[in-house]
Design a protein around this motif. Sequence first.
Motif, PDB file in Angstrom:
ATOM      1  N   ARG A 270       6.876  -1.048   9.392  1.00 21.92           N
ATOM      2  CA  ARG A 270       8.065  -1.783   8.924  1.00 21.92           C
ATOM      3  C   ARG A 270       9.018  -0.858   8.174  1.00 21.92           C
ATOM      4  O   ARG A 270      10.234  -0.955   8.326  1.00 21.92           O
ATOM      5  CB  ARG A 270       7.652  -2.919   7.983  1.00 21.92           C
ATOM      6  N   TYR A 271       8.437   0.000   7.343  1.00 24.69           N
ATOM      7  CA  TYR A 271       9.243   0.947   6.566  1.00 24.69           C
ATOM      8  C   TYR A 271      10.061   1.844   7.504  1.00 24.69           C
ATOM      9  O   TYR A 271      11.253   2.040   7.317  1.00 24.69           O
ATOM     10  CB  TYR A 271       8.333   1.791   5.676  1.00 24.69           C
ATOM     11  N   ILE A 272       9.404   2.364   8.524  1.00 24.22           N
ATOM     12  CA  ILE A 272      10.087   3.250   9.478  1.00 24.22           C
ATOM     13  C   ILE A 272      11.158   2.486  10.250  1.00 24.22           C
ATOM     14  O   ILE A 272      12.273   2.960  10.433  1.00 24.22           O
ATOM     15  CB  ILE A 272       9.062   3.891  10.437  1.00 24.22           C
ATOM     16  N   GLN A 273      10.827   1.272  10.695  1.00 21.78           N
ATOM     17  CA  GLN A 273      11.786   0.470  11.467  1.00 21.78           C
ATOM     18  C   GLN A 273      13.001   0.074  10.636  1.00 21.78           C
ATOM     19  O   GLN A 273      14.116   0.034  11.144  1.00 21.78           O
ATOM     20  CB  GLN A 273      11.099  -0.775  12.025  1.00 21.78           C
ATOM     21  N   SER A 274      12.793  -0.216   9.358  1.00 20.46           N
ATOM     22  CA  SER A 274      13.912  -0.637   8.511  1.00 20.46           C
ATOM     23  C   SER A 274      14.716   0.558   8.007  1.00 20.46           C
ATOM     24  O   SER A 274      15.817   0.393   7.507  1.00 20.46           O
ATOM     25  CB  SER A 274      13.413  -1.453   7.321  1.00 20.46           C
ATOM     26  N   GLY A 275      14.142   1.714   8.115  1.00 24.41           N
ATOM     27  CA  GLY A 275      14.835   2.920   7.652  1.00 24.41           C
ATOM     28  C   GLY A 275      14.571   3.258   6.207  1.00 24.41           C
ATOM     29  O   GLY A 275      14.638   4.398   5.802  1.00 24.41           O
ATOM     30  N   LYS A 276      14.258   2.255   5.392  1.00 24.30           N
ATOM     31  CA  LYS A 276      14.001   2.521   3.988  1.00 24.30           C
ATOM     32  C   LYS A 276      13.495   1.259   3.305  1.00 24.30           C
ATOM     33  O   LYS A 276      13.900   0.164   3.647  1.00 24.30           O
ATOM     34  CB  LYS A 276      15.274   2.998   3.293  1.00 24.30           C
ATOM     35  N   GLN A 277      12.647   1.437   2.328  1.00 25.50           N
ATOM     36  CA  GLN A 277      12.143   0.313   1.531  1.00 25.50           C
ATOM     37  C   GLN A 277      13.155  -0.012   0.444  1.00 25.50           C
ATOM     38  O   GLN A 277      13.734   0.886  -0.162  1.00 25.50           O
ATOM     39  CB  GLN A 277      10.803   0.720   0.891  1.00 25.50           C
ATOM     40  N   GLU A 278      13.389  -1.302   0.209  1.00 29.87           N
ATOM     41  CA  GLU A 278      14.250  -1.681  -0.904  1.00 29.87           C
ATOM     42  C   GLU A 278      13.523  -1.348  -2.194  1.00 29.87           C
ATOM     43  O   GLU A 278      12.340  -1.589  -2.319  1.00 29.87           O
ATOM     44  CB  GLU A 278      14.552  -3.176  -0.857  1.00 29.87           C
ATOM     45  N   THR A 279      14.242  -0.807  -3.175  1.00 26.77           N
ATOM     46  CA  THR A 279      13.582  -0.386  -4.403  1.00 26.77           C
ATOM     47  C   THR A 279      13.992  -1.200  -5.625  1.00 26.77           C
ATOM     48  O   THR A 279      13.510  -0.956  -6.706  1.00 26.77           O
ATOM     49  CB  THR A 279      13.891   1.098  -4.680  1.00 26.77           C
ATOM     50  N   ASP A 280      14.884  -2.171  -5.456  1.00 26.89           N
ATOM     51  CA  ASP A 280      15.381  -2.897  -6.621  1.00 26.89           C
ATOM     52  C   ASP A 280      14.791  -4.295  -6.737  1.00 26.89           C
ATOM     53  O   ASP A 280      15.457  -5.236  -7.125  1.00 26.89           O
ATOM     54  CB  ASP A 280      16.911  -2.962  -6.584  1.00 26.89           C
ATOM     55  N   GLY A 281      13.523  -4.454  -6.431  1.00 26.17           N
ATOM     56  CA  GLY A 281      12.894  -5.765  -6.474  1.00 26.17           C
ATOM     57  C   GLY A 281      12.372  -6.119  -7.848  1.00 26.17           C
ATOM     58  O   GLY A 281      12.512  -5.387  -8.819  1.00 26.17           O
ATOM     59  N   HIS A 282      11.725  -7.265  -7.909  1.00 18.45           N
ATOM     60  CA  HIS A 282      11.108  -7.787  -9.128  1.00 18.45           C
ATOM     61  C   HIS A 282       9.638  -7.368  -9.103  1.00 18.45           C
ATOM     62  O   HIS A 282       8.822  -8.000  -8.432  1.00 18.45           O
ATOM     63  CB  HIS A 282      11.250  -9.309  -9.140  1.00 18.45           C
TER      64      HIS A 282
ATOM     65  N   PHE B   2       0.827  -1.207   0.000  1.00 18.93           N
ATOM     66  CA  PHE B   2       0.000   0.000   0.000  1.00 18.93           C
ATOM     67  C   PHE B   2       0.864   1.261   0.000  1.00 18.93           C
ATOM     68  O   PHE B   2       0.424   2.326   0.396  1.00 18.93           O
ATOM     69  CB  PHE B   2      -1.011   0.020   1.158  1.00 18.93           C
ATOM     70  N   GLN B   3       2.102   1.125  -0.456  1.00 18.50           N
ATOM     71  CA  GLN B   3       2.969   2.294  -0.611  1.00 18.50           C
ATOM     72  C   GLN B   3       2.670   2.944  -1.959  1.00 18.50           C
ATOM     73  O   GLN B   3       2.542   2.263  -2.968  1.00 18.50           O
ATOM     74  CB  GLN B   3       4.446   1.912  -0.525  1.00 18.50           C
ATOM     75  N   THR B   4       2.570   4.250  -1.956  1.00 20.01           N
ATOM     76  CA  THR B   4       2.283   5.001  -3.171  1.00 20.01           C
ATOM     77  C   THR B   4       3.561   5.208  -3.975  1.00 20.01           C
ATOM     78  O   THR B   4       4.630   4.718  -3.604  1.00 20.01           O
ATOM     79  CB  THR B   4       1.683   6.380  -2.824  1.00 20.01           C
ATOM     80  N   SER B   5       3.460   5.973  -5.033  1.00 17.16           N
ATOM     81  CA  SER B   5       4.624   6.289  -5.859  1.00 17.16           C
ATOM     82  C   SER B   5       5.588   7.236  -5.148  1.00 17.16           C
ATOM     83  O   SER B   5       6.716   7.416  -5.590  1.00 17.16           O
ATOM     84  CB  SER B   5       4.179   6.919  -7.185  1.00 17.16           C
ATOM     85  N   VAL B   6       5.154   7.837  -4.054  1.00 18.42           N
ATOM     86  CA  VAL B   6       6.028   8.682  -3.241  1.00 18.42           C
ATOM     87  C   VAL B   6       6.584   7.806  -2.128  1.00 18.42           C
ATOM     88  O   VAL B   6       5.839   7.316  -1.268  1.00 18.42           O
ATOM     89  CB  VAL B   6       5.265   9.889  -2.652  1.00 18.42           C
ATOM     90  N   GLU B   7       7.881   7.562  -2.142  1.00 17.52           N
ATOM     91  CA  GLU B   7       8.489   6.666  -1.172  1.00 17.52           C
ATOM     92  C   GLU B   7       8.169   7.098   0.261  1.00 17.52           C
ATOM     93  O   GLU B   7       8.259   8.269   0.609  1.00 17.52           O
ATOM     94  CB  GLU B   7      10.009   6.627  -1.347  1.00 17.52           C
ATOM     95  N   GLY B   8       7.744   6.119   1.066  1.00 14.06           N
ATOM     96  CA  GLY B   8       7.426   6.384   2.463  1.00 14.06           C
ATOM     97  C   GLY B   8       6.009   6.864   2.700  1.00 14.06           C
ATOM     98  O   GLY B   8       5.612   7.074   3.843  1.00 14.06           O
ATOM     99  N   MET B   9       5.215   7.029   1.635  1.00 17.06           N
ATOM    100  CA  MET B   9       3.823   7.454   1.788  1.00 17.06           C
ATOM    101  C   MET B   9       2.911   6.274   1.458  1.00 17.06           C
ATOM    102  O   MET B   9       3.002   5.709   0.370  1.00 17.06           O
ATOM    103  CB  MET B   9       3.502   8.638   0.880  1.00 17.06           C
ATOM    104  N   PHE B  10       2.065   5.920   2.413  1.00 18.50           N
ATOM    105  CA  PHE B  10       1.180   4.774   2.277  1.00 18.50           C
ATOM    106  C   PHE B  10      -0.263   5.255   2.230  1.00 18.50           C
ATOM    107  O   PHE B  10      -0.599   6.285   2.812  1.00 18.50           O
ATOM    108  CB  PHE B  10       1.390   3.809   3.447  1.00 18.50           C
ATOM    109  N   ALA B  11      -1.107   4.507   1.539  1.00 20.15           N
ATOM    110  CA  ALA B  11      -2.507   4.904   1.401  1.00 20.15           C
ATOM    111  C   ALA B  11      -3.396   3.673   1.491  1.00 20.15           C
ATOM    112  O   ALA B  11      -2.998   2.571   1.104  1.00 20.15           O
ATOM    113  CB  ALA B  11      -2.722   5.598   0.059  1.00 20.15           C
TER     114      ALA B  11
END
Length: 197
Positions: free
Chosen positions: A95-107, A59-68
């Motif tokens: 989870r995003y806050i705890q990990s510090g950042k979402q990985e962006t290089d996934g499949h 449920f993360q939007t196209s803006v990293e760190g923003m969920f809807a």
Amino acid sequence: GVTISQVDEHLRPIPGTEKEYACDTLILSVGLIPENELSIDAGVELDGRTKGAVVDEHFQTSVEGMFAAGNVLHVHDLVDFVSEEAAAAGRNAARYIQSGKQETDGHVVTLNPVQGVRYTVPCTIDPEKMDDTQIVRFRVGNVYKKCTIGVYFDEEQVISRKRPVVAPGEMEEIRLEKAKLLQYPDLKTITIKIEEA
């Protein structure tokens, strides 16, 4: 009572076309669209079909760190669905806050609604990052009787679910299993469509 009339190209009443109807109450339903002013102000990508935010499996939007979640994505039938999405978005935001950042290089696998399916939420899924089960909600564009909901991983049909009737007013859903998705490491598209039974 209620008075109706034809209107011109500027939506002004045309004199002489009025009709009057005696009644006690008038109830109007003029369609719903998501409340998206904040999404627009934040630069969130919107889905042209739902007018709501485009989101991934978290449920993360196209803006990293923003969920809807909920009606900012698409109009829901039941508040239970809104609550489920909100809980999932909240867990993923934590989870995003705890990990510090979402990985962006996934499949990233794109969900492709066609042939009677208007849209899906989420719009994309990363099989590596998703939970064990992913609910995909969608609406159809017409009433279909004695039909099948077909789900295809690229060109291979993996789900075929018979339905006596599906209609635009009722949200449908399918569940995707992470274990199954991981068996398709080169998967690019998940197509969901309505087929004749």
